[in-house]
Motif scaffolding. Structure first.
Motif, mmCIF file in Angstrom:
data_model
loop_
_atom_site.group_PDB
_atom_site.id
_atom_site.type_symbol
_atom_site.label_atom_id
_atom_site.label_comp_id
_atom_site.label_asym_id
_atom_site.label_seq_id
_atom_site.Cartn_x
_atom_site.Cartn_y
_atom_site.Cartn_z
ATOM 1 N N GLY A 191 6.403 -17.250 2.677
ATOM 2 C CA GLY A 191 6.199 -16.483 1.234
ATOM 3 C C GLY A 191 6.686 -14.999 1.418
ATOM 4 O O GLY A 191 6.458 -14.491 2.550
ATOM 5 N N PHE A 192 7.390 -14.195 0.501
ATOM 6 C CA PHE A 192 7.546 -13.010 0.445
ATOM 7 C C PHE A 192 5.979 -12.251 0.172
ATOM 8 O O PHE A 192 5.388 -12.374 -0.888
ATOM 9 C CB PHE A 192 8.561 -12.755 -0.799
ATOM 10 N N VAL A 193 5.829 -11.485 1.314
ATOM 11 C CA VAL A 193 4.456 -10.998 1.306
ATOM 12 C C VAL A 193 4.360 -9.389 1.493
ATOM 13 O O VAL A 193 3.336 -8.628 1.666
ATOM 14 C CB VAL A 193 3.570 -11.522 2.508
ATOM 15 N N ALA A 194 5.765 -8.615 1.716
ATOM 16 C CA ALA A 194 5.728 -7.408 1.809
ATOM 17 C C ALA A 194 5.050 -6.707 0.507
ATOM 18 O O ALA A 194 5.396 -6.940 -0.575
ATOM 19 C CB ALA A 194 7.127 -7.028 2.055
ATOM 20 N N VAL A 195 4.203 -5.511 0.857
ATOM 21 C CA VAL A 195 3.728 -4.676 -0.299
ATOM 22 C C VAL A 195 4.544 -3.388 -0.355
ATOM 23 O O VAL A 195 4.383 -2.676 -1.469
ATOM 24 C CB VAL A 195 2.349 -4.571 -0.197
ATOM 25 N N ALA A 196 5.407 -3.175 0.560
ATOM 26 C CA ALA A 196 6.047 -1.861 0.621
ATOM 27 C C ALA A 196 7.293 -2.076 1.396
ATOM 28 O O ALA A 196 7.219 -3.041 2.293
ATOM 29 C CB ALA A 196 5.247 -0.756 0.781
ATOM 30 N N SER A 197 8.242 -1.336 1.272
ATOM 31 C CA SER A 197 9.345 -1.172 2.001
ATOM 32 C C SER A 197 9.641 0.404 2.095
ATOM 33 O O SER A 197 9.187 1.118 1.506
ATOM 34 C CB SER A 197 10.680 -1.994 1.329
ATOM 35 N N ILE A 198 10.464 0.478 3.336
ATOM 36 C CA ILE A 198 11.074 1.890 3.041
ATOM 37 C C ILE A 198 12.669 1.892 3.342
ATOM 38 O O ILE A 198 13.092 0.744 3.999
ATOM 39 C CB ILE A 198 10.653 2.394 4.581
ATOM 40 N N ILE A 199 13.391 2.885 3.007
ATOM 41 C CA ILE A 199 14.661 2.862 3.059
ATOM 42 C C ILE A 199 15.193 4.070 3.960
ATOM 43 O O ILE A 199 14.807 5.384 3.505
ATOM 44 C CB ILE A 199 15.326 2.963 1.427
ATOM 45 N N ALA A 200 15.711 4.076 4.913
ATOM 46 C CA ALA A 200 16.072 5.196 5.826
ATOM 47 C C ALA A 200 17.224 5.002 6.311
ATOM 48 O O ALA A 200 17.427 3.809 6.903
ATOM 49 C CB ALA A 200 14.790 5.410 6.868
ATOM 50 N N ASN A 201 18.262 5.899 6.270
ATOM 51 C CA ASN A 201 19.450 5.851 7.235
ATOM 52 C C ASN A 201 20.142 4.516 6.636
ATOM 53 O O ASN A 201 20.900 3.750 7.317
ATOM 54 C CB ASN A 201 19.268 5.681 8.800
ATOM 55 N N GLY A 202 20.001 4.302 5.287
ATOM 56 C CA GLY A 202 20.727 3.245 4.711
ATOM 57 C C GLY A 202 20.254 1.963 5.071
ATOM 58 O O GLY A 202 20.788 0.841 4.564
#
Length: 224
Positions: free
Chosen positions: A83-94
């Motif tokens: 299941g998709f369980v991520a609550v947050a992501s980060i965008i760094a260096n593309g």
């Protein structure tokens, strides 16, 4: 019982009559033994950790709580239940990476030296203190709540920028700015308390309460 090496049969862990626990971990063999609370299912009475017996869907067979042990940082998917369980992501260096807690995402930004945290779900998080580093938080239309009735997002130094790329994001608990630089570009806020911040710059957002205690080095409101 004693533990022997399967090759040479040498005893590598001696047998003991009982476990000598330091907290919930035996000092002799390292085994973990929890004493469960009578009032809260699956919570250890000593260390207060929740120890769930999980099925293939990461749901506890005893109390029904959901607990995902890990998340694939590339996809945000739990390898146990898919299941998709991520609550947050980060965008760094593309590159976009996913995390199961807000704290893990913030730590990844700190380790990377830059990046934007993007909320992926409505979440309730523990206190996050920002002192010597810079974080940008995109609410992404999601609701961020705290486990505390007082400030759970605390700025004591460094810098915090909050924006909302989706337009319906909400921080439901008090934000406390007691130092550092605070910039708000968007989002809805229950309460923000500002005291002795180095700089405050508000260009957007909706606020139920905006409390300013004493003079600030730089305070600017041009929108919101």
């Amino acid at each position: 019982t004693a533990v022997k090496c399967i090759n040479c049969e040498q005893i590598v862990i001696e047998a003991y009559e009982s476990h000598i626990l330091n907290g919930c971990i035996c000092e002799n063999c390292g085994i973990t033994k929890h004493e469960f609370s009578q009032s809260k299912l699956c919570q250890c009475a000593k260390c207060e950790q929740y120890v769930h017996t999980l099925d293939e869907n990461c749901i506890c067979t005893v109390c029904g709580a959901t607990e995902h042990k890990e998340v694939d940082t590339n996809t945000g998917i739990c390898p146990s239940c898919n299941g998709f369980v991520a609550v947050a992501s980060i965008i760094a260096n593309g590159t976009k990476s996913y995390y199961s807690t807000l704290e893990d995402a913030a730590y990844a930004v700190i380790q990377n030296g830059e990046g934007t945290i993007v909320l992926e779900k409505d979440i309730t998080a523990d206190m996050l203190e920002i002192s010597n580093y810079s974080i940008t938080l995109d609410l992404n239309g999601k609701t961020l709540n705290g486990n505390y009735s007082y400030s759970f997002l605390v700025l004591e130094g460094g810098s915090l920028t909050i924006k909302d790329s989706a337009g319906t994001g909400l921080i439901a608990n008090d934000i406390g700015a007691y130092g550092g630089s605070l910039s708000i570009e968007g989002g809805m806020f229950d309460k923000i308390t500002i005291s002795n911040a180095r700089s405050v710059n508000i260009t957007g957002g909706e606020f139920n309460y905006l409390v300013v205690n004493g003079p600030q080095d730089m305070f600017s409101i041009s929108g919101g």
